[in-house]
Scaffold this active site. Structure first.
Site: not given
Ligand SMILES: NC(=O)c1ccc[n+]([C@@H]2O[C@H](COP(=O)([O-])OP(=O)(O)OC[C@H]3O[C@@H](n4cnc5c(N)ncnc54)[C@H](OP(=O)(O)O)[C@@H]3O)[C@@H](O)[C@H]2O)c1
Length: 284
Positions: A49, A108
């Site tokens: 990241y 990962h």
């Molecule tokens: N192991 C892996 O391969 C892998 C892959 C992907 C992700 N991850 C981990 O999982 C975490 C979460 O997944 P993600 O970041 O991909 O996506 P996510 O949490 O599914 O979605 C994030 C999105 O939702 C929006 N959001 C957050 N809270 C909200 C709310 N209450 N109302 C409306 N919109 C909202 C955010 O916008 P704003 O920021 O503008 O609020 C952002 O656009 C990552 O940050 C990472 O740590 C791991």
């Protein structure tokens, strides 16, 4: 008071935390500082990241005792010899984070010299610098193969899990093996118009909660660790406020109908994706 789950090695892990994927490095310190102030204690980052240093600065300036925090980072696919490179990558992450141990270190991707990487991770766990070790993006065949051919059973498998890809059967299999499921992309990053989905919005209205809160309640009520990402303080607070209501069995059953059974992101069993990820090496 944080809700926790007990991992297969006795380590306590918060059920709800904060993810920092796709937060630009220059915005990460502010976002993590606000998340810590809101009450998050589980932080999820990764070498890939590019924001571990910023996470470390926020941890340091928060003044929160180290034992109150649960910090996860992830090993990217390493070149052979994987055992040496894994230790080097771990030490680089630890230095960037400014920490002397990690609470959870995840592999990962299920690619490259997985066995060499896992042996090195087992050694890091035995040395006490990785309190728990686990994997991410492992599909059932690869997870079981890793378990039956190694000494330490992964404590966690962090996989894509959201209302459109629910992984309930896989969660049962993981439970049988003592592996804790953790969701990434719990909101599907907003794909499929998740935040305006009529079924989820309807359930939210029944509780006076937002779609985001319904999704996080649904995950955590299933025993799935969730790590929503947001760069906005008001959403960080909203996303933590999910433990004062409960979904009924009927509401859980309604949400189950949204499952499509397939990924909205990458299919880790697609050869083109395997090739693409292999080309995205980081320096150890
Ligand atoms: N192991 C892996 O391969 C892998 C892959 C992907 C992700 N991850 C981990 O999982 C975490 C979460 O997944 P993600 O970041 O991909 O996506 P996510 O949490 O599914 O979605 C994030 C999105 O939702 C929006 N959001 C957050 N809270 C909200 C709310 N209450 N109302 C409306 N919109 C909202 C955010 O916008 P704003 O920021 O503008 O609020 C952002 O656009 C990552 O940050 C990472 O740590 C791991």
């Amino acid at each position: 008071m944080q809700k926790t789950v007990t991992l297969n090695n006795g380590v306590e892990m918060p059920l709800l935390g904060f993810g920092v994927y796709q937060i630009p490095a220059e915005d990460t310190e502010r976002a993590v500082s606000e998340a810590l102030a809101a009450g998050y204690r589980l932080l999820d980052t990764a070498a890939a990241y590019g924001n571990e240093e910023a996470v470390g600065h926020a941890i340091k300036s928060s003044g929160i005792p180290r034992e109150d925090l649960f910090v996860t980072t992830k090993l990217w696919v390493q070149d052979a010899p994987a055992e040496d490179n894994t230790r080097r990558a771990f030490e680089t992450s630890l230095t960037k984070l400014g920490l002397d141990h990690l609470d959870l270190y995840l592999m990962h991707q299920p690619f490259g010299d997985v066995y060499g990487q896992w042996r090195a991770m087992e050694a890091l766990h035995r040395d006490g610098v990785a309190k728990a070790i686990g994997v991410a993006n492992f599909y059932p065949d690869r997870l079981v193969d890793l378990i039956v051919n190694n000494e330490i059973v992964p404590a966690v498998n962090q996989i894509e899990t959201h209302p459109f890809f629910q992984r309930a059967g896989y969660q049962d299999l993981m439970r049988e093996h003592g592996v804790q499921i953790q969701s990434w992309g719990g909101f599907a990053e907003g794909k499929n118009d998740l935040f305006t989905n009529p079924l989820l919005a309807g359930i939210g209205e029944e509780h006076g909660k937002s779609v985001a809160q319904v999704v996080l309640r649904w995950l955590t009520q299933r025993g799935v660790i969730a790590i929503p990402k947001s760069v906005r303080a008001e959403r960080m607070a909203e996303n933590l406020d999910v433990f004062d209501f409960e979904l009924t069995d009927e509401q859980m059953a309604r949400i189950a109908t949204l499952d499509t059974g397939s990924s909205l992101f990458f299919d880790h069993q697609d050869p083109a994706i395997v090739t693409w990820l292999a080309g995205r090496r980081l320096d150890a």
